[in-house]
Design a protein around this motif. Structure first.
Motif, PDB file in Angstrom:
ATOM      1  N   ARG B 457       0.843  -1.200   0.000  1.00 48.85           N
ATOM      2  CA  ARG B 457       0.000   0.000   0.000  1.00 48.85           C
ATOM      3  C   ARG B 457       0.872   1.242   0.000  1.00 48.85           C
ATOM      4  O   ARG B 457       1.913   1.278   0.663  1.00 48.85           O
ATOM      5  CB  ARG B 457      -0.916  -0.008   1.223  1.00 48.85           C
ATOM      6  CG  ARG B 457      -2.174   0.846   1.069  1.00 48.85           C
ATOM      7  CD  ARG B 457      -3.227   0.410   2.067  1.00 48.85           C
ATOM      8  NE  ARG B 457      -4.347   1.334   2.080  1.00 48.85           N
ATOM      9  CZ  ARG B 457      -5.595   0.999   1.706  1.00 48.85           C
ATOM     10  NH1 ARG B 457      -5.853  -0.223   1.286  1.00 48.85           N
ATOM     11  NH2 ARG B 457      -6.571   1.888   1.755  1.00 48.85           N
ATOM     12  N   GLY B 458       0.446   2.263  -0.739  1.00 49.79           N
ATOM     13  CA  GLY B 458       1.217   3.496  -0.803  1.00 49.79           C
ATOM     14  C   GLY B 458       0.311   4.704  -0.745  1.00 49.79           C
ATOM     15  O   GLY B 458      -0.846   4.648  -1.169  1.00 49.79           O
ATOM     16  N   LEU B 459       0.855   5.783  -0.208  1.00 48.87           N
ATOM     17  CA  LEU B 459       0.117   7.045  -0.126  1.00 48.87           C
ATOM     18  C   LEU B 459       0.992   8.125  -0.742  1.00 48.87           C
ATOM     19  O   LEU B 459       2.137   8.314  -0.316  1.00 48.87           O
ATOM     20  CB  LEU B 459      -0.208   7.356   1.344  1.00 48.87           C
ATOM     21  CG  LEU B 459      -0.944   8.657   1.653  1.00 48.87           C
ATOM     22  CD1 LEU B 459      -2.264   8.759   0.905  1.00 48.87           C
ATOM     23  CD2 LEU B 459      -1.184   8.781   3.155  1.00 48.87           C
ATOM     24  N   GLY B 460       0.463   8.805  -1.733  1.00 51.62           N
ATOM     25  CA  GLY B 460       1.250   9.829  -2.426  1.00 51.62           C
ATOM     26  C   GLY B 460       0.555  11.170  -2.390  1.00 51.62           C
ATOM     27  O   GLY B 460      -0.673  11.246  -2.406  1.00 51.62           O
ATOM     28  N   PHE B 461       1.376  12.210  -2.346  1.00 53.87           N
ATOM     29  CA  PHE B 461       0.847  13.576  -2.327  1.00 53.87           C
ATOM     30  C   PHE B 461       1.414  14.367  -3.500  1.00 53.87           C
ATOM     31  O   PHE B 461       2.501  14.065  -4.002  1.00 53.87           O
ATOM     32  CB  PHE B 461       1.227  14.283  -1.013  1.00 53.87           C
ATOM     33  CG  PHE B 461       0.529  13.695   0.187  1.00 53.87           C
ATOM     34  CD1 PHE B 461      -0.688  14.193   0.612  1.00 53.87           C
ATOM     35  CD2 PHE B 461       1.096  12.617   0.872  1.00 53.87           C
ATOM     36  CE1 PHE B 461      -1.333  13.645   1.717  1.00 53.87           C
ATOM     37  CE2 PHE B 461       0.451  12.069   1.976  1.00 53.87           C
ATOM     38  CZ  PHE B 461      -0.765  12.588   2.405  1.00 53.87           C
ATOM     39  N   VAL B 648      -3.028   3.903  -2.893  1.00 52.11           N
ATOM     40  CA  VAL B 648      -3.124   2.766  -3.814  1.00 52.11           C
ATOM     41  C   VAL B 648      -2.698   1.480  -3.122  1.00 52.11           C
ATOM     42  O   VAL B 648      -2.037   1.499  -2.075  1.00 52.11           O
ATOM     43  CB  VAL B 648      -2.211   2.961  -5.053  1.00 52.11           C
ATOM     44  CG1 VAL B 648      -2.584   4.208  -5.819  1.00 52.11           C
ATOM     45  CG2 VAL B 648      -0.735   2.966  -4.662  1.00 52.11           C
ATOM     46  N   GLU B 649      -3.081   0.403  -3.764  1.00 48.45           N
ATOM     47  CA  GLU B 649      -2.618  -0.902  -3.326  1.00 48.45           C
ATOM     48  C   GLU B 649      -2.078  -1.629  -4.546  1.00 48.45           C
ATOM     49  O   GLU B 649      -2.738  -1.689  -5.579  1.00 48.45           O
ATOM     50  CB  GLU B 649      -3.801  -1.681  -2.735  1.00 48.45           C
ATOM     51  CG  GLU B 649      -3.460  -2.418  -1.470  1.00 48.45           C
ATOM     52  CD  GLU B 649      -4.696  -2.951  -0.778  1.00 48.45           C
ATOM     53  OE1 GLU B 649      -5.094  -2.345   0.217  1.00 48.45           O
ATOM     54  OE2 GLU B 649      -5.256  -3.958  -1.252  1.00 48.45           O
ATOM     55  N   VAL B 650      -0.879  -2.145  -4.423  1.00 52.81           N
ATOM     56  CA  VAL B 650      -0.249  -2.847  -5.534  1.00 52.81           C
ATOM     57  C   VAL B 650      -0.253  -4.339  -5.236  1.00 52.81           C
ATOM     58  O   VAL B 650       0.094  -4.766  -4.135  1.00 52.81           O
ATOM     59  CB  VAL B 650       1.200  -2.360  -5.735  1.00 52.81           C
ATOM     60  CG1 VAL B 650       1.870  -3.125  -6.881  1.00 52.81           C
ATOM     61  CG2 VAL B 650       1.236  -0.862  -5.998  1.00 52.81           C
TER      62      VAL B 650
END
Lengths: 264, 794, 162
Positions: B457-461, B648-650
């Motif tokens: 899981r990732g969080l981007g700004f 997102v989830e990869v």
């Protein structure tokens, strides 16, 4: 489209007769054929519509097999109680072909006769070891599929139905091509009385094929872990396009096989 | 009346919806003119070649065929013009080869039109087209921009090395930037591709030409965002038809996104052919044809370097870009990678030194021009990616690094080192807001939970700024625009007090019929349903520049406001006369003119009637009637900005990325219709995620399109998108337009690609992945993971 | 040429068509029902969705002769005769489920088919059902909201009627 005559036979015999005309071609839903003709990639003299033949529409779920008649739509298969109970993997496969509107028109006979290398149905027919019924004979799945867009059908021969044996368990895992919604790679895995079968669509330049190594591994140990220990099939001979290079498709064959087994 | 129920600030339901929901919309292809003929274009199937034989005699003799047109029919006719001149670093004008209506001896991209069959039915035209005896000697194609610049194969003889222009900005800063980078404490470098896209409005382009011999009158119905621009370009530069003899109608238009700004050869063709054949001529693009004839978007290859000092302050930015023009210059193509890109490289930051070099290159591909955002997405993407990468390299929070370098609220108006002056903004506010919306505090738990399911899981700004409200005419004129960029509006008060507004803006999904009526309703104090908005017909509306660059409310709306102000001013004089009071004593509120401090009043409708039935009227001082026209030229661009977050989830096994959540905190200044604004963000974000995850228009080495239809070009579908969480409560109104609005049409497409990519890289950081070029397809992500772990294993 | 007769929006119609005439061509050109749109040529976009005997299909991929005798419904037949929008159409307006309007007829017809098959779809089911309908304007957000809202309203109406 080029101009063509439209013929609407009421019986299989009439259809066979109509198809004997030069460059006449069957249409059984037309969800691939009509877009193809719109691009002027074919020039039939006549289209012989099989979907109006009452004998070609319907599903018969028996104790050891399910017969899906040739002009039965994907939506009908997906929604059929008997199919859902006997071979839920097949019903689910039908429920994810194309989109809802395609499923309302497209038929199993059309799909199997066309044998698009990325179509879903060929995986089920081969994976379940089904029998393709025609107006003149019965053809075992292993003999029927002969490469991309190529089958054992003779000129003018009509697919009247597909008879699927009821497996102990089976499932289809589809990795969708994001634009066309065909299978970038789809795997149908089935545990049958006679053994395990694993059929792969979307991946190979030779069309739908059986993955023998997976079948062997699963025969002794029906589990995703059994697939995990295998090497992916060789990338050589896999389709390569902008959505997936051969090595990626080969990798997906393994992943989708695991997922099919897990879902079965 | 409750402010939230009507007028400015209300989420009024769209009046245009009823016709669209009942099948009563009238799009160009829905129009059929009596006796019309159908045009079928014969297009090149090769990317580059010499036409060695073109014999249309058999086709011309085929059933139903009126004429087969080739370039011979267009001798003495101008090419499709370019509307923006770029001057290169040596002061030379850009290379501007002719873009003929039909190929003149040479074809330069797959889809380049060669001949047109016009027949009584489309099927006859297509049948006859197959009888054309056409031979093309195929030439090697240039597709890759860097290869193209080596020369050897020239798309145009005028540009032997395929260079359209070599542009530097700010040229005087070049040495200082080089030096700052050389002595920086840290430099982060990133090479990236901004992938080529196809705009894909759902309505394919369509054009119908008609000619009235009695009045020597031409009419063109076309799918355009700006009918007056088409009339000007086609009338003056291509066909030589004076404006009063040429009417251009853009009726309901099914989406534009930039690609319906431009003047296309097909429009000139049907106009020309209708006169020659003395019958209406219709052409409708198939989707496959759109893929090879609509101007495409983006296609930049960039190396960006960000220099930081020891305290992590940005000290310099250098950006070297190759921008693909395709085979011909589309109407605004040259300005996209230059003035709409270079001037935005400051972003939201105080970076003191910025330099960019842009090489625009001709290739044997479909022309490229503005697509939703146009230049600004490219600028934002490289900035927001390189900053994220810098934060990762330095081991600091990407949010903190951004905030440390933001321009602060007390620094406005802010003169950037790249020419533009930002009027207002509060970037900390939108960044803080989006961090809160994204529940950054809870992310670690969500990541751990995903990991338990085998997902990364990732969080981007990302934070963006854009320049909208295009644009001050004197400024763009100095930068090479060959037109003014004001907007026009006529407000006509009818005798019984209803209002017809004629606007030069064009609505192709934006809801102007509703929003503009809200503005007028608010100002005049009359119900929205008393106001009609008219657009899209050069015979009905004043000369306007149309809709693009998020300009319609900021510029077109301002023109309407100015006209309404003139109306009120005149009405006040009439009211003073009728009420026998001094003009200075007249107040206007809620549709009533009153004498201050008394109960004497006249309703707006009574004033309107008096203006048109001037029996008791100050006829010596004021003309009868109540109608005003204004041309509004903006003083500056507007600068919307915002913070975006994507989670997102990869699936590491397949490379599939799932967008779990998307948050947008925008500052658009004041909002007229919040519901419509949110809809614009939803759509923009979907296009941005489409670019970042799915869409890619590629060509093989021979110039054949590899994604030439919806069978291969992956459009975002409903299941690809999450619900989008939106906040527009951070408001710093624009200081230089009367409504204080900034524009919202492009923001979603600008801010979302870097937020998405930053999120995926955040998810994959533990696997050693530092960058993946868009689109982040499952295969691309899988290969990045696979490649990174293979490297790690060595 | 062949004669075809069918019921379109409750009205008996007939016409002469070629074998190759598509249903969408017959509707748009033959019957001047231009609410059904053509947005692609490969059967993906769904702007042309209509109902044939109650099932949603893509009118660009169906021959007019093949639906001889069928009951067809198009977007023009969705509102009440007095023009009152259907619950689904009204939900699209209420929830801003359309912008340029070009994909809208197909979206409405497709969604109507979903709601007659599934009165209480989840958000995910709505999104998956729309696999054959492409919208470039809305990001689907408000389309999905509109369909879910229409489903809720229709369920309420059904309960109220019982």
């Amino acid at each position: 489209m080029y101009a063509f005559d439209y013929v609407k036979p009421a019986s299989v015999a009439d259809a066979v007769k109509a198809l004997s005309a030069e460059d006449a071609q069957p249409i059984s839903g037309g969800q691939t054929l009509i877009p193809t003709l719109k691009q002027r990639l074919g020039q039939p003299s006549a289209l012989v519509d099989l979907t109006k033949i009452a004998d070609l529409v319907g599903i018969e779920a028996g104790s050891d097999s399910v017969l899906v008649k040739g002009a039965t739509t994907h939506a009908a298969v997906a929604a059929h109680e008997g199919v859902m109970q006997a071979i839920p993997g097949l019903a689910k496969l039908a429920a994810h072909i194309g989109d809802p509107q395609v499923r309302n028109r497209g038929t199993i006979g059309g799909s199997v006769a066309n044998n698009d290398p990325a179509a879903c149905y060929p995986a089920a027919v081969l994976g379940l070891g089904a029998t393709v019924l025609t107006d003149r004979r019965e053809i075992a799945a292993d003999d029927y599929f002969q490469g991309m867009f190529t089958t054992a059908l003779e000129e003018g021969e009509i697919v009247t139905g597909v008879r699927f044996p009821i497996p102990e368990k089976s499932a289809y895992a589809k990795f969708v091509q994001p634009a066309s919604r065909f299978a970038l790679t789809g795997v149908y895995a089935a545990k049958l009385k006679g053994g395990v079968r694993v059929a792969v669509t979307g991946a190979s330049e030779s069309g739908v094929f059986r993955w023998a190594e997976a079948e062997a591994a699963l025969a002794s140990n029906w589990s995703p872990e059994a697939v995990e220990t295998l090497a992916a099939p060789a990338a050589d001979g896999m389709i390569g396009d902008i959505h997936g290079a051969p090595d990626y498709r080969a990798h997906l064959v393994k992943v989708m096989t695991k997922r099919a087994v897990a879902a079965a | 009346m409750n402010k939230q129920m009507t007028g400015i600030g209300a989420s009024s339901k769209r009046r245009e919806d009823v016709r669209f929901l009942t099948g009563k919309g009238q799009y160009t292809d829905d129009i059929n003119r009596h006796g019309q003929l159908y045009a079928h274009f014969v297009r090149s199937e090769v990317a580059h070649g010499k036409i060695t034989k073109l014999d249309a005699s058999a086709a011309a003799a085929a059933p139903g065929v009126a004429h087969v047109f080739t370039s011979k029919d267009f001798e003495g006719v101008g090419g499709v013009p370019c509307g923006w001149l770029i001057t290169d670093k040596n002061g030379e004008p850009m290379k501007e080869p002719k873009h003929p209506i039909l190929a003149e001896g040479k074809v330069r991209h797959v889809g380049d039109p060669i001949a047109v069959v016009v027949a009584e039915t489309l099927a006859q035209a297509r049948d006859a087209a197959e009888l054309i005896d056409l031979e093309i000697e195929e030439l090697p194609a240039v597709i890759d921009m860097r290869e193209a610049l080596k020369g050897g194969v020239a798309v145009h003889d005028e540009a032997p090395d395929n260079l359209c222009y070599d542009w530097e900005f700010v040229a005087e800063n070049k040495a200082a930037v080089d030096e700052a980078i050389a002595r920086a404490a840290h430099v982060t470098t990133l090479e990236l591709v901004n992938n080529r896209l196809v705009a894909n409005p759902m309505e394919p382009r369509c054009a119908i030409g008609e000619y009235d011999r009695a009045g020597d009158q031409h009419t063109l119905y076309t799918t355009s965002q700006n009918p007056h621009v088409i009339r000007l370009l086609m009338g003056a530069f291509v066909l030589g038809i004076p404006e009063h003899k040429l009417r251009v109608v853009a009726p309901d238009v099914g989406g534009g996104f930039g690609t319906k700004i431009y003047h296309y050869a097909e429009e000139a063709f049907v106009t020309f052919a209708a006169k020659k054949l003395n019958k209406p001529v219709k052409w409708t693009a198939s989707r496959s044809e759109a893929f090879m004839s609509d101007a495409q978007g983006r296609d930049h290859v960039t190396k960006v370097e960000l220099a930081l000092d020891a305290d992590n302050n940005f000290t310099a930015l250098r950006c070297l870009t190759h921008a693909n023009m395709g085979a011909y210059l589309s109407t605004f193509a040259p300005c996209i990678p230059t003035w709409l890109h270079g001037t935005l490289l400051a972003g939201n930051y105080r970076t003191p030194l910025i330099f960019t070099n842009v090489k625009a290159v001709f290739t044997n591909t479909v022309p490229v021009d503005a697509y939703r955002g146009a230049g600004r997405p490219e600028a934002t993407y490289q900035l927001e990616r390189v900053i994220d990468k810098a934060a990762r390299e330095l081991g600091v929070s990407p949010i903190a690094l951004r905030k440390q370098n933001f321009i602060k609220p007390d620094q406005f108006p802010y003169q950037t080192p790249v020419a533009v002056v930002y009027d207002t903004g509060d970037y900390d506010a939108t960044m803080d807001k989006v961090v809160e919306m994204a529940d950054l505090a809870g992310f670690d738990a969500r990541k751990a939970e995903a990991k338990s399911r085998g997902k990364l899981r990732g969080l981007g700004f990302a934070h963006y700024i854009e320049a909208c409200g295009i644009a001050p005419s004197s400024l763009v004129g100095a930068l090479g625009a060959r037109a003014g960029l004001y907007e026009a509006a006529t407000v006509r008060v009818n005798p019984t007090g209803s209002v017809s507004v004629f606007t030069g803006s064009h609505s192709h999904g934006q809801g102007h019929e509703t929003t503009f009526a809200q503005v007028v309703s608010d100002m005049l104090g009359i119900p929205e349903d008393q106001i009609d908005i008219v657009h899209g017909d050069t015979n009905r509306v004043p000369f306007g520049m149309g809709t693009y660059g998020s300009r319609s409310l900021a510029v077109g709306g301002s023109a309407i406001v100015k006209s309404v102000e003139k109306i009120v001013s005149k009405a006040r004089k009439i009211a003073a006369h009728l009420l026998e009071a001094s003009e200075a004593d007249i107040t206007f509120e809620d549709g009533q003119f009153k004498v201050a401090g008394t109960d004497r009043a006249k309703a707006f409708g009574e004033i309107a009637l008096a203006a048109y039935v001037p029996h008791q009227y100050p006829i010596e001082e004021i003309e009868p009637g109540l109608e005003e026209t204004s041309f509004y030229d903006p003083k500056n661009f507007t600068y919307p900005s915002g913070g975006y977050a994507c989670e997102v989830e990869v699936d590491p096994e397949t490379g599939v990325v799932k967008v779990c959540a998307f948050h947008a905190a925008d500052d658009f200044g004041n909002l007229v219709n919040p519901m419509i604004v949110e809809g614009q963000i939803h759509g923009g974000v979907a296009q941005g995620i489409g670019q970042a995850m799915l869409e890619h228009c590629t060509f093989d080495a021979d110039g054949q399109p590899q994604a030439g239809s919806y069978m291969d070009y992956a459009m975002p579908r409903a299941a690809d998108m999450p619900m989008v969480n939106i906040d527009s409560s951070c408001v710093t109104p624009c200081t230089h337009n009367p409504l204080g609005v900034k524009g919202c049409g492009e923001a979603g497409a600008i801010g979302s690609p870097p937020a998405f990519v930053n999120a995926v890289i955040d998810a994959l950081a533990e696997r050693g992945v530092t960058h993946i070029d868009m689109p982040l397809t499952p295969q691309a992500v899988w290969k990045a993971i696979h490649g990174a772990s293979a490297v790690a294993a060595e | 040429m062949a004669s075809v007769s069918m019921t379109v929006n409750g009205k008996a119609v007939s016409g002469e068509v070629e074998g190759r005439t598509l249903l969408v061509e017959f509707l748009r050109e033959g019957l001047e029902l231009t609410g059904t749109h053509v947005g692609c040529d490969t059967s993906q976009c769904g702007a042309c969705v209509v109902h044939v005997n109650g099932e949603s299909v893509k009118a660009c991929s169906v021959l007019a002769v093949a639906v001889d005798g069928a009951d067809i419904r198009t977007i023009e037949g969705m509102a009440a005769p007095d023009g009152t929008l259907s619950v689904l159409q009204q939900a699209f307006q209420d929830h801003h489920g359309l912008q340029c309007g070009f994909c809208t007829p197909g979206m409405v017809m497709s969604a109507a088919d979903l709601l007659q098959k599934n009165a209480d779809p989840s958000e995910q089911e709505v999104r998956e059902w729309l696999e054959g309908n492409i919208c470039r304007c809305t990001g689907y957000h408000n389309i999905v909201k509109a369909i879910l809202a229409a489903a809720a309203t229709l369920r309420g109406e059904k309960i109220a009627a019982e």
